[in-house]
Scaffold this active site. Structure first.
Site, mmCIF file in Angstrom:
data_model
loop_
_atom_site.group_PDB
_atom_site.id
_atom_site.type_symbol
_atom_site.label_atom_id
_atom_site.label_comp_id
_atom_site.label_asym_id
_atom_site.label_seq_id
_atom_site.Cartn_x
_atom_site.Cartn_y
_atom_site.Cartn_z
ATOM 1 N N GLY A 1 0.836 -1.203 0.000
ATOM 2 C CA GLY A 1 0.000 0.000 0.000
ATOM 3 C C GLY A 1 0.868 1.250 0.000
ATOM 4 O O GLY A 1 1.871 1.299 0.708
ATOM 5 N N ARG B 1 0.965 -5.041 -5.060
ATOM 6 C CA ARG B 1 1.094 -6.214 -4.180
ATOM 7 C C ARG B 1 1.313 -7.383 -5.146
ATOM 8 O O ARG B 1 0.403 -7.734 -5.896
ATOM 9 C CB ARG B 1 -0.178 -6.415 -3.363
ATOM 10 C CG ARG B 1 -0.543 -5.202 -2.494
ATOM 11 C CD ARG B 1 -1.658 -5.547 -1.540
ATOM 12 N NE ARG B 1 -2.339 -4.376 -1.014
ATOM 13 C CZ ARG B 1 -1.904 -3.644 0.009
ATOM 14 N NH1 ARG B 1 -0.799 -3.963 0.611
ATOM 15 N NH2 ARG B 1 -2.605 -2.602 0.437
ATOM 16 N N ASP C 1 4.697 -4.604 6.020
ATOM 17 C CA ASP C 1 4.867 -5.986 6.423
ATOM 18 C C ASP C 1 5.139 -6.960 5.258
ATOM 19 O O ASP C 1 6.122 -7.708 5.275
ATOM 20 C CB ASP C 1 3.520 -6.329 7.078
ATOM 21 C CG ASP C 1 3.609 -7.520 7.947
ATOM 22 O OD1 ASP C 1 4.453 -7.514 8.848
ATOM 23 O OD2 ASP C 1 2.842 -8.468 7.694
ATOM 24 N N THR D 1 4.291 2.644 5.624
ATOM 25 C CA THR D 1 2.897 2.190 5.701
ATOM 26 C C THR D 1 2.137 3.095 6.668
ATOM 27 O O THR D 1 2.688 3.492 7.696
ATOM 28 C CB THR D 1 2.781 0.725 6.197
ATOM 29 O OG1 THR D 1 1.423 0.470 6.599
ATOM 30 C CG2 THR D 1 3.669 0.412 7.382
ATOM 31 N N ASP E 1 -0.155 2.152 8.468
ATOM 32 C CA ASP E 1 -0.673 1.348 9.593
ATOM 33 C C ASP E 1 0.182 1.432 10.858
ATOM 34 O O ASP E 1 -0.295 1.126 11.949
ATOM 35 C CB ASP E 1 -0.773 -0.133 9.175
ATOM 36 C CG ASP E 1 -1.687 -0.344 7.985
ATOM 37 O OD1 ASP E 1 -2.517 0.542 7.720
ATOM 38 O OD2 ASP E 1 -1.577 -1.393 7.320
ATOM 39 N N ASP F 1 2.402 -0.592 11.820
ATOM 40 C CA ASP F 1 2.369 -1.904 12.477
ATOM 41 C C ASP F 1 3.678 -2.677 12.382
ATOM 42 O O ASP F 1 3.685 -3.901 12.463
ATOM 43 C CB ASP F 1 1.217 -2.746 11.901
ATOM 44 C CG ASP F 1 1.342 -2.940 10.394
ATOM 45 O OD1 ASP F 1 2.191 -2.275 9.764
ATOM 46 O OD2 ASP F 1 0.587 -3.746 9.841
ATOM 47 N N ARG G 1 -5.428 -2.131 8.924
ATOM 48 C CA ARG G 1 -5.388 -3.589 8.808
ATOM 49 C C ARG G 1 -5.657 -4.219 10.167
ATOM 50 O O ARG G 1 -6.727 -3.996 10.730
ATOM 51 C CB ARG G 1 -4.042 -4.045 8.235
ATOM 52 C CG ARG G 1 -4.119 -5.385 7.531
ATOM 53 C CD ARG G 1 -2.774 -5.779 6.980
ATOM 54 N NE ARG G 1 -2.371 -4.963 5.854
ATOM 55 C CZ ARG G 1 -2.715 -5.202 4.598
ATOM 56 N NH1 ARG G 1 -3.452 -6.237 4.313
ATOM 57 N NH2 ARG G 1 -2.321 -4.437 3.623
HETATM 58 O O1 F6P Z 1 -1.532 -1.398 4.631
HETATM 59 C C1 F6P Z 1 -2.120 -0.202 4.266
HETATM 60 C C2 F6P Z 1 -3.599 -0.353 4.046
HETATM 61 O O2 F6P Z 1 -4.129 0.907 3.692
HETATM 62 C C3 F6P Z 1 -4.372 -0.972 5.198
HETATM 63 O O3 F6P Z 1 -4.647 -0.037 6.209
HETATM 64 C C4 F6P Z 1 -5.590 -1.487 4.488
HETATM 65 O O4 F6P Z 1 -6.148 -2.583 5.179
HETATM 66 C C5 F6P Z 1 -5.066 -1.928 3.147
HETATM 67 O O5 F6P Z 1 -3.845 -1.237 2.963
HETATM 68 C C6 F6P Z 1 -5.980 -1.662 1.997
HETATM 69 O O6 F6P Z 1 -5.393 -2.184 0.858
HETATM 70 P P1 F6P Z 1 -5.876 -1.883 -0.638
HETATM 71 O O7 F6P Z 1 -5.480 -0.489 -0.980
HETATM 72 O O8 F6P Z 1 -5.150 -2.889 -1.449
HETATM 73 O O9 F6P Z 1 -7.363 -2.013 -0.658
#
Ligand code: F6P
Length: 326
Positions: free
Chosen positions: A16, A77, A108, A131, A133, A135, A177
């Site tokens: 992300g 990803r 992560d 990130t 998050d 985390d 997340r």
């Molecule tokens: O890891 C960053 C994040 O924004 C999380 O907070 C969230 O769960 C996820 O990515 C959303 O991913 P995507 O943009 O692929 O929907």
């Protein structure tokens, strides 16, 4: 790979996106050039490494980007990189492009991939935590977290205006997340009444009790921040609506607007310092570590520890929120 001179570093962003990634790309690029090392920008994360979507960067390629959210390198990803064949292809690209080492910017998943890749092919890799998050273990903050926190706070401030006018109860769902850092700290920053986070099991009964005896006694509008990994705002709202038909309940899911926008000064400085530290670490023959900042000092965190997934929210923060929401 043993000791050998690094002549060319590859840099990529993966997973992300997060505000401040561009500042990190700029920093890695310029620090490498400052040290007479070539830099190759890899597009679309590990996907670009597999497919050879690579361009050599000069210092001006990273001009005028520090203030922009997102990532100029694009991100993805990448499932292929989860397979041994995908990683082998990525290694072949590195050899073809004469890239000796990598700086990977992401969360992560990015570090998990980097760890495997480094183990299998003995590639020098340094990670930079990017990130929203927050985390990753071993760093006080990840790049993008501060900006996202401020964005959420501004959104909740706005929601507060309409919540107060209509005397409503709002459940605001935020990203993160499986982590509750964004929800808990934005709840404190925006003066919300409660936060529902995955790290602390808040049962619906507990929340109902809070409604009955706490926040709804003294106030006629309230805001509860809900981490996406904490059960989901919609479900909670439905349950409260059922049991408290008198409450005028609304749900607001902030979504991807939390990931965009110009990075805060904090994130730009963090990213700039981490970028310099990442190249320094490679030159210092550090391998498979993530750059972290703890108490304002740069630290090197082994990948295995950073992705351990047990970075804790501070319990005193939960108390701060509870005390201040009476
Ligand atoms: O890891 C960053 C994040 O924004 C999380 O907070 C969230 O769960 C996820 O990515 C959303 O991913 P995507 O943009 O692929 O929907």
């Amino acid at each position: 790979m043993g000791t050998y001179k690094i002549n060319c570093i590859g840099v990529l962003t993966s997973g992300g996106d997060a505000p401040g990634m561009n500042a990190a790309i700029r920093s890695v690029t310029r620090t490498a050039i400052f040290n007479n090392i070539r830099v190759k920008a890899i597009y679309r994360g590990y996907k670009g490494l597999i497919l050879d979507e690579i361009k050599e960067f000069q210092t001006q390629d990273v001009s005028n980007i520090i203030q922009h959210g997102g990532t100029i390198l694009k991100t993805a990803r990448c499932q292929e990189f989860e397979t041994p064949e995908g990683r082998k292809q990525a290694y072949e690209t590195m050899q073809r492009e004469e890239i000796d080492a990598l700086v990977v910017i992401g969360g992560d998943g990015t570090l998990t991939g980097a760890r495997l890749f480094a183990q299998e092919f003995n590639v020098p890799i340094i990670g930079i935590p990017g990130t929203i998050d927050n985390d990753l273990w071993g760093t006080d903050s990840t790049i993008g977290y501060d900006t996202a926190l401020n964005t959420i706070m501004q959104c909740v401030d706005k929601i507060r205006d309409t919540a107060t006018s209509h005397e409503r109860l709002f459940f605001v769902e935020v990203m993160g997340r499986d982590a509750g850092f964004l929800a808990l700290n934005s709840a404190i920053a925006a003066g919300a009444e409660a936060a529902v986070i995955p790290e602390r099991q808040t049962s619906v009964e507990e929340l109902e009790d809070l409604m009955r005896n706490g926040i709804r006694k003294s106030k006629n509008s309230s805001i509860v921040l809900v981490a996406e990994g904490g059960g989901g705002a919609q479900g909670l709202a439905d349950r409260i609506r059922q049991n408290f038909p008198n409450y005028d309940v609304r749900v607001s899911i902030l979504g991807h607007l939390q990931r965009g926008g110009s990075p805060s000064a904090f994130d730009r400085i963090l990213a700039s310092c981490m970028g310099v530290a990442a190249v320094d670490a490679l030159l210092d023959e550090q391998r498979s570590v993530m750059i972290g900042v703890v108490n304002n000092e740069i630290v090197h965190v082994p990948f295995a520890k950073a992705i351990k997934d047990d970075k804790q929210v501070r319990p005193e923060k939960i108390s701060v929120l509870q005390i201040l929401s009476i």
